[in-house]
Design an enzyme around this catalytic site. Structure first.
Site, mmCIF file in Angstrom:
data_model
loop_
_atom_site.group_PDB
_atom_site.id
_atom_site.type_symbol
_atom_site.label_atom_id
_atom_site.label_comp_id
_atom_site.label_asym_id
_atom_site.label_seq_id
_atom_site.Cartn_x
_atom_site.Cartn_y
_atom_site.Cartn_z
ATOM 1 N NE ARG A 52 -3.610 0.072 2.603
ATOM 2 C CZ ARG A 52 -4.851 0.197 2.138
ATOM 3 N NH1 ARG A 52 -5.406 -0.807 1.484
ATOM 4 N NH2 ARG A 52 -5.538 1.297 2.340
ATOM 5 N N GLY A 82 -5.950 8.434 7.033
ATOM 6 C CA GLY A 82 -6.776 9.575 6.656
ATOM 7 C C GLY A 82 -6.123 10.886 7.052
ATOM 8 C CD GLU A 115 -1.287 2.456 -17.469
ATOM 9 O OE1 GLU A 115 -0.938 1.653 -16.588
ATOM 10 O OE2 GLU A 115 -1.767 3.586 -17.219
#
Length: 605
Positions: free
Chosen positions: A27, A100, A478
């Site tokens: 992540r 967050g 891309e």
């Protein structure tokens, strides 16, 4: 972005937490830490800047018997990358981890006089201090008070020293999933961290407070009503989230694309036609739309641009592709006749989620293309088309991109059929061609050694350029992004016809130019553009469907993809571009799966 793990049960928590953090490394993060709640009502915090393996080594100094704890991998937002800023944070009796951004943290410091309690630069520690300030012995009551004060996005896991064996959690926007098993209760920011404990899980509802114990998880709303969460099933196993003998997750996921496409396409084909009955997508949404707006970020947006090129060419329906972070701050030209397609691998991308909410306020129907069941974007959409790519661990998206393109092709074909633009015969031909890309990709993957040769040249270059026309140009975008994000080679994509309008000034001796020429209608024009850069000293890598290119004035290296219908060449071309980026990064000795400064899922603005 950032990783959360929490466990309370019958087993020692330390290794469970650290192993969970290791599964969440993809992540993106820059520090890691754990907090353990001990039997003597004390909290042990171990954290440091750096990798999870460094945290593991730090925690090998002694035996930890605690069976309750929380862990975190942090991606710096408020405050630099330091040991002090790493999570968890502890104030008084409270230990906390947080994903967050707390938008009003400075106001909270001032209003509640917290400055003297803080030692870090983070907004998270402010929440810990606030909880400790408000704490009256009742954790749930205290959390409710704090949640009514803070604003922003948050996923919070909290332990109170005088409540042994218990973890409390609450969230707004930032994702968390939870599960129970005979081993105890577990919570995480991602399924990869909980799959070894249970195949059943639930998405933590927003503004609901979880009380986790060894026996199970209690969920209650802000009014104190106990809520039974919707249970979901994980449809892949732990091996799917491991490398399976490949040196990197990214390479494994590139090679998984045939299966991912097969799993995404075939369930939506009935009698040779696209069919969304099982997805619950009503044909009326296609009949009634006069235009389409695709909203996404990064690679998902590039998949939308491919979809735009296909739908406009085939159906003559106008399609706009919007960057989600821009869309939500403008007055979008959408209404109840607009079909809004939002695309996100995780289903939690914050800008895309907020764009979805704006689209619904404007009266548009929203169809989401996501890979994660029960994600926030999926839950808030009118319709959902789940891609079945399985877990994608590498930060650089590969198989998710391919199945997102496939989803756009399926949607386009169904729209054509519903609106009478396609006959059933035409639609069957389209679907047959779409299914044919699966063996084409399997054949394309055999070009890996050829791609390695190209990558060994590109690795020496400070810059690289991608050029193409038509749908090839959409792939160039891309390709450039992939090369930039994992090999750190500065790369740009240009429509080949625009070279003479300024960008050819960037072409210098031996600069790599990756030229895509798979479209028959503009092939001659494309070759002329290639000759222009070759004449100025560029080192040209040609990707085409030609059997052989002998003319050295055209290219220095040629990579061939199998012959197929021009409209469907994007899938094989994407694989070649992914391999170029992968092997360039690997040749440079970089961390392919965890590129610097990047996170897999962007859940903060």
């Amino acid at each position: 972005m950032c990783g959360i793990i929490g466990f309370t049960g019958s087993l020692p928590a330390k290794d469970i937490l650290i192993d969970g953090l290791a599964r969440l490394e993809y992540r993106g993060y820059d520090s890691a830490g754990i907090a353990l709640l001990n039997d003597d009502d004390t909290l042990t915090i171990r954290k440091k800047a750096g990798r999870v393996d460094e945290l593991r080594a730090m925690c090998s100094d002694r035996e930890y018997t605690s069976t309750c704890g929380i862990g975190h991998t942090r991606w710096a937002t408020h405050g630099g990358v330091t040991d002090i800023n790493a999570h968890p944070h502890k104030c008084g009796k409270v230990a906390i981890i947080h994903n967050g951004i707390i938008e009003n943290y400075y106001d909270i410091i001032r209003e509640y006089g917290l400055a003297d309690m803080l030692v870090s630069e983070t907004d998270t520690e402010v929440v810990a201090a606030l909880l400790d300030k408000l704490y009256d012995g009742d954790p749930v009551k205290t959390i409710k008070k704090a949640v009514n004060i803070i604003s922003g996005s948050f996923a919070l896991c909290i332990m109170f020293a005088d409540h042994p064996g218990k973890i409390y959690a609450v969230r707004n926007v930032s994702p968390m999933v939870a599960a129970s098993s005979e081993k105890g209760s577990i919570i995480a920011s991602d399924l990869t961290a909980i799959i070894s404990f249970s195949k059943e899980y639930f998405v933590v509802p927003e503004y609901h407070i979880l009380t986790m114990t060894e026996e199970g998880i209690k969920v209650e709303d802000m009014k104190g009503n106990v809520v039974k969460p919707q249970m979901l099933e994980i449809t892949w196993d732990i091996e799917a989230a491991q490398k399976g003998g490949f040196p990197h997750y990214m390479l494994k996921e590139i090679y998984e694309q045939p299966d991912s496409l097969r799993n995404t396409i075939t369930p939506r084909v009935v009698d040779g036609l696209p069919d969304f009955t099982e997805d619950g997508i009503d044909d009326e949404v296609f009949k009634n739309c006069t235009n389409i707006t695709v909203v996404a970020c990064g690679t998902a947006m590039h998949a939308g641009i491919v979809g735009k090129a296909m739908i406009e060419a085939e159906l003559k329906i106008p399609v706009n592709v919007e960057i989600a972070s821009e869309f939500r701050y403008k007055e979008p030209l959408i209404d109840d006749k607009t079909l809004v397609i939002v695309t996100s691998q995780s289903g939690e991308t914050i800008d895309t989620l907020e764009a979805l909410r704006l689209a619904k306020r404007c009266g548009s129907k929203v169809l989401s293309v996501v890979n994660v069941k029960g994600s926030t974007i999926a839950r808030e959409s009118d319709y959902v088309l789940y891609t079945h790519a399985g877990p994608e661990i590498a930060v650089a998206s590969t198989k998710a991109y391919s199945v997102q393109m496939a989803a756009m092709y399926l949607i386009g074909c169904r729209i054509g059929l519903v609106k009478g633009i396609y006959t059933e015969e035409k639609a069957r031909q389209f679907i047959a061609s779409l299914l044919s890309v699966i063996p084409v990709i399997e054949e394309t993957l055999k070009q890996a050694d050829r791609v390695k040769e190209v990558a060994n040249y590109i690795k020496m270059a400070p810059d690289a350029f991608f050029i193409g026309r038509g749908i090839d140009y959409t792939l160039s975008l891309e390709g450039a992004l992939k090369l930039k994000e994992i090999s750190y080679v500065h790369a740009e994509a240009y429509a080949a016809g625009e070279l003479k309008h300024g960008t050819i000034a960037l072409i210098t001796e031996n600069v790599p130019v990756i030229a895509l020429a798979t479209q028959e209608a503009v092939y001659g024009k494309m070759i002329s553009n290639i000759r222009e850069v070759k004449a100025r000293g560029a080192y040209v890598i040609l990707i085409s469907m030609d059997d052989k290119v002998d003319d050295k004035t055209v290219c220095d290296k040629h990579i061939r993809i199998p012959k197929q219908d021009n409209l469907f060449s994007v899938f094989a071309t994407a694989v070649i571009l992914q391999l170029i980026a992968y092997y360039t990064s690997d040749a440079k000795g970089l961390d392919v799966d965890k590129p610097r400064n990047l996170a897999k899922s962007v859940t903060v603005e």
